[in-house]
Design an enzyme around this catalytic site. Structure first.
Site, PDB file in Angstrom:
ATOM      1  N   ARG A  83     -27.829   4.412  12.476  1.00 31.03           N
ATOM      2  CA  ARG A  83     -28.767   5.175  11.629  1.00 31.03           C
ATOM      3  C   ARG A  83     -28.006   6.456  10.811  1.00 31.03           C
ATOM      4  O   ARG A  83     -28.338   6.630   9.732  1.00 31.03           O
ATOM      5  CB  ARG A  83     -29.367   6.373  12.644  1.00 31.03           C
ATOM      6  CG  ARG A  83     -30.456   5.264  13.650  1.00 31.03           C
ATOM      7  CD  ARG A  83     -31.090   6.511  14.720  1.00 31.03           C
ATOM      8  NE  ARG A  83     -32.059   5.799  15.653  1.00 31.03           N
ATOM      9  CZ  ARG A  83     -31.467   5.214  16.856  1.00 31.03           C
ATOM     10  NH1 ARG A  83     -30.096   5.337  17.134  1.00 31.03           N
ATOM     11  NH2 ARG A  83     -32.168   4.480  17.600  1.00 31.03           N
ATOM     12  N   ILE A  84     -26.873   7.177  11.343  1.00 30.83           N
ATOM     13  CA  ILE A  84     -26.065   7.901  10.687  1.00 30.83           C
ATOM     14  C   ILE A  84     -25.460   7.373   9.486  1.00 30.83           C
ATOM     15  O   ILE A  84     -25.237   8.044   8.415  1.00 30.83           O
ATOM     16  CB  ILE A  84     -25.284   9.201  11.528  1.00 30.83           C
ATOM     17  CG1 ILE A  84     -26.063   9.496  12.616  1.00 30.83           C
ATOM     18  CG2 ILE A  84     -24.585  10.172  10.689  1.00 30.83           C
ATOM     19  CD1 ILE A  84     -25.278  10.319  13.702  1.00 30.83           C
ATOM     20  N   ARG A  94     -20.189  -3.779  14.670  1.00 30.39           N
ATOM     21  CA  ARG A  94     -19.931  -4.674  15.568  1.00 30.39           C
ATOM     22  C   ARG A  94     -20.751  -5.853  15.438  1.00 30.39           C
ATOM     23  O   ARG A  94     -20.464  -7.111  15.705  1.00 30.39           O
ATOM     24  CB  ARG A  94     -20.130  -4.141  16.794  1.00 30.39           C
ATOM     25  CG  ARG A  94     -18.619  -3.296  17.083  1.00 30.39           C
ATOM     26  CD  ARG A  94     -18.736  -2.764  18.539  1.00 30.39           C
ATOM     27  NE  ARG A  94     -20.078  -1.836  18.885  1.00 30.39           N
ATOM     28  CZ  ARG A  94     -20.457  -1.055  19.582  1.00 30.39           C
ATOM     29  NH1 ARG A  94     -19.597  -0.986  20.670  1.00 30.39           N
ATOM     30  NH2 ARG A  94     -21.392  -0.231  19.606  1.00 30.39           N
ATOM     31  N   THR A 124     -17.010  12.373  11.207  1.00 26.58           N
ATOM     32  CA  THR A 124     -18.152  13.103  12.018  1.00 26.58           C
ATOM     33  C   THR A 124     -18.638  12.518  13.248  1.00 26.58           C
ATOM     34  O   THR A 124     -19.757  13.072  13.806  1.00 26.58           O
ATOM     35  CB  THR A 124     -19.069  13.621  11.136  1.00 26.58           C
ATOM     36  OG1 THR A 124     -19.810  12.181  10.693  1.00 26.58           O
ATOM     37  CG2 THR A 124     -18.867  14.299   9.864  1.00 26.58           C
ATOM     38  N   ARG A 165     -16.683  10.995  16.593  1.00 33.79           N
ATOM     39  CA  ARG A 165     -15.932  11.798  17.738  1.00 33.79           C
ATOM     40  C   ARG A 165     -14.419  11.860  17.719  1.00 33.79           C
ATOM     41  O   ARG A 165     -13.998  10.990  16.947  1.00 33.79           O
ATOM     42  CB  ARG A 165     -16.251  11.196  19.152  1.00 33.79           C
ATOM     43  CG  ARG A 165     -17.618  11.295  19.704  1.00 33.79           C
ATOM     44  CD  ARG A 165     -17.833  12.894  20.009  1.00 33.79           C
ATOM     45  NE  ARG A 165     -19.280  13.010  20.561  1.00 33.79           N
ATOM     46  CZ  ARG A 165     -20.150  13.521  19.809  1.00 33.79           C
ATOM     47  NH1 ARG A 165     -19.879  13.734  18.712  1.00 33.79           N
ATOM     48  NH2 ARG A 165     -21.318  13.763  20.405  1.00 33.79           N
ATOM     49  N   GLU A 196     -11.854  19.817  22.024  1.00 35.01           N
ATOM     50  CA  GLU A 196     -12.504  20.634  21.311  1.00 35.01           C
ATOM     51  C   GLU A 196     -12.868  21.779  22.262  1.00 35.01           C
ATOM     52  O   GLU A 196     -12.952  21.439  23.416  1.00 35.01           O
ATOM     53  CB  GLU A 196     -13.780  20.401  20.702  1.00 35.01           C
ATOM     54  CG  GLU A 196     -13.621  19.096  19.545  1.00 35.01           C
ATOM     55  CD  GLU A 196     -15.032  18.815  19.127  1.00 35.01           C
ATOM     56  OE1 GLU A 196     -16.075  19.445  19.251  1.00 35.01           O
ATOM     57  OE2 GLU A 196     -15.186  17.759  18.385  1.00 35.01           O
ATOM     58  N   HIS A 237     -17.236  21.290  14.375  1.00 32.49           N
ATOM     59  CA  HIS A 237     -18.597  20.445  14.839  1.00 32.49           C
ATOM     60  C   HIS A 237     -19.674  20.718  14.637  1.00 32.49           C
ATOM     61  O   HIS A 237     -20.614  21.410  15.456  1.00 32.49           O
ATOM     62  CB  HIS A 237     -18.537  20.311  16.263  1.00 32.49           C
ATOM     63  CG  HIS A 237     -18.958  19.076  16.969  1.00 32.49           C
ATOM     64  ND1 HIS A 237     -18.592  18.331  18.235  1.00 32.49           N
ATOM     65  CD2 HIS A 237     -20.195  18.480  16.685  1.00 32.49           C
ATOM     66  CE1 HIS A 237     -19.165  17.443  18.399  1.00 32.49           C
ATOM     67  NE2 HIS A 237     -20.208  17.290  17.537  1.00 32.49           N
ATOM     68  N   GLY A 246     -21.831  19.016  12.778  1.00 26.82           N
ATOM     69  CA  GLY A 246     -22.721  18.122  12.148  1.00 26.82           C
ATOM     70  C   GLY A 246     -24.341  18.088  12.010  1.00 26.82           C
ATOM     71  O   GLY A 246     -24.800  17.904  11.039  1.00 26.82           O
TER      72      GLY A 246
END
Ligand code: 8YV
Length: 322
Positions: free
Chosen positions: A157-158, A179, A239, A241, A270, A288, A290
């Site tokens: 989606r992102i 994938r 953005t 991990r 983090e 972080h 996003g």
């Protein structure tokens, strides 16, 4: 009986108010991350624990005796901080919050891309330090964005939201790695090409943006070898991990090439990030952010509530990942 829920961090006020109307709530008013012992304790005292990325539900935390929790409803789409197999073994349902944060996370990836390419962080630091000597034709020249090639790793989606913004807003050519095979229609809307390997995407992209999940399966997906095969002068945007990128190798690549810069919103360990990043002018660093807009954080909270309501009504929540 009203289900008891423990909310591990402060949430937007509007969402906490709605939660309180429906559930017996315990809020973490200090808003500091809970320790492993506190997370285990929460599992013994609440029917639902409402988690965030700062709560590491590993097997040790989840393997607590006499757990009462039946659902961990995560505020966020990524759930690599939760050991899903250990949760399943305890018959705990886990949910996340997809969709509602796609646009804002992609907006932030685009922000990082533009900032890195146009040296916006460097420019702002120079100006604030009082070091700007004035306009000149060769001052702080960056890289053009419009019309360049963007490689997207992970076309969910992102990733798709990012492709849409980059293609329709900045006329970028899009290549993707995913994938599984991406449906032709999802590629056609941005005239994208799916390439068979990550290497192929890295070799030809001017910008590479990561949108795959974190966790062990993608740890150091962007390895020293892959970084060294990126196109000279290109940029890496993360953005997703922190663990997806080998940070030692990235720091080396930022110092010595072949890449020209990076835009990073996520890091290993983090908030204690590798101090060497701060000394690198060609790295744009954000804490972080996003999904950090009022609209999206409210929507994420509402999505968690919808998952909880479904669960306690005896249904499988729409966003169950277990
Ligand atoms: C969240 C994120 O704010 O949703 C995600 O996966 O990375 C962030 O946008 C964070 O995870 C909150 O738990």
């Amino acid at each position: 009986m009203t289900p008891k829920i423990i909310v591990t961090r402060r949430w937007p006020e509007q969402v906490e108010t709605i939660l309180q109307q429906h559930y017996d709530c315990e809020f973490n008013t200090a808003d500091t991350p809970l320790s492993s012992a506190q997370l285990s304790d929460a599992l013994t005292r609440a029917d639902a624990v409402l988690s965030t990325v700062t709560d590491k539900f590993d097997a040790d935390v989840l393997n607590v005796d006499n757990h009462q929790t039946k659902i961990i409803a995560n505020f966020g789409v990524g759930f690599s901080h939760i050991d899903i197999n250990a949760a399943k073994a305890k018959k705990i349902t886990v949910t996340n919050t997809p969709d509602v944060l796609s646009d804002c996370t992609a907006d932030l990836a685009m922000t990082l891309l533009l900032m890195a390419a146009r040296r916006a962080g460097e420019g702002e630091r120079e100006l604030r330090a009082g070091d700007w000597s004035g306009w000149r034709p060769t001052h702080m020249m960056g890289s053009k964005v419009t019309g360049k090639k963007l490689g997207i790793i992970g076309y969910g989606r992102i990733g798709r939201a990012m492709a849409h913004k980059a293609h329709h807003g900045f006329s970028m050519d899009i290549v993707v790695h995913n994938r599984s095979a991406v449906p032709a229609a999802a590629l056609a809307t941005v005239n994208a090409t799916q390439l068979p390997t990550i290497e192929a995407v890295l070799a030809e992209s001017d910008f590479v943006s990561l949108h795959c999940p974190g966790g062990d399966e993608n740890k150091h997906l962007i390895s020293q070898k892959r970084l060294s095969n990126m196109k000279p002068g290109s940029f890496l945007i993360n953005t997703a991990r922190g663990e997806v990128v080998d940070e030692n190798a990235l720091i080396n690549a930022l110092e010595n090439g072949p890449i020209a810069g990076a835009g990073l919103d996520v890091f290993d360990n983090e908030p204690n990030i590798d101090k060497r990043f701060s000394g690198l002018p060609n790295a744009v660093l954000l804490p972080h952010l996003g999904s950090a807009t009022t609209e999206t954080r409210n929507d994420m909270g509402l999505r968690v509530i919808s998952n909880l309501n479904e669960f306690f009504a005896g249904k499988k929540p729409a966003d169950s990942v277990t």
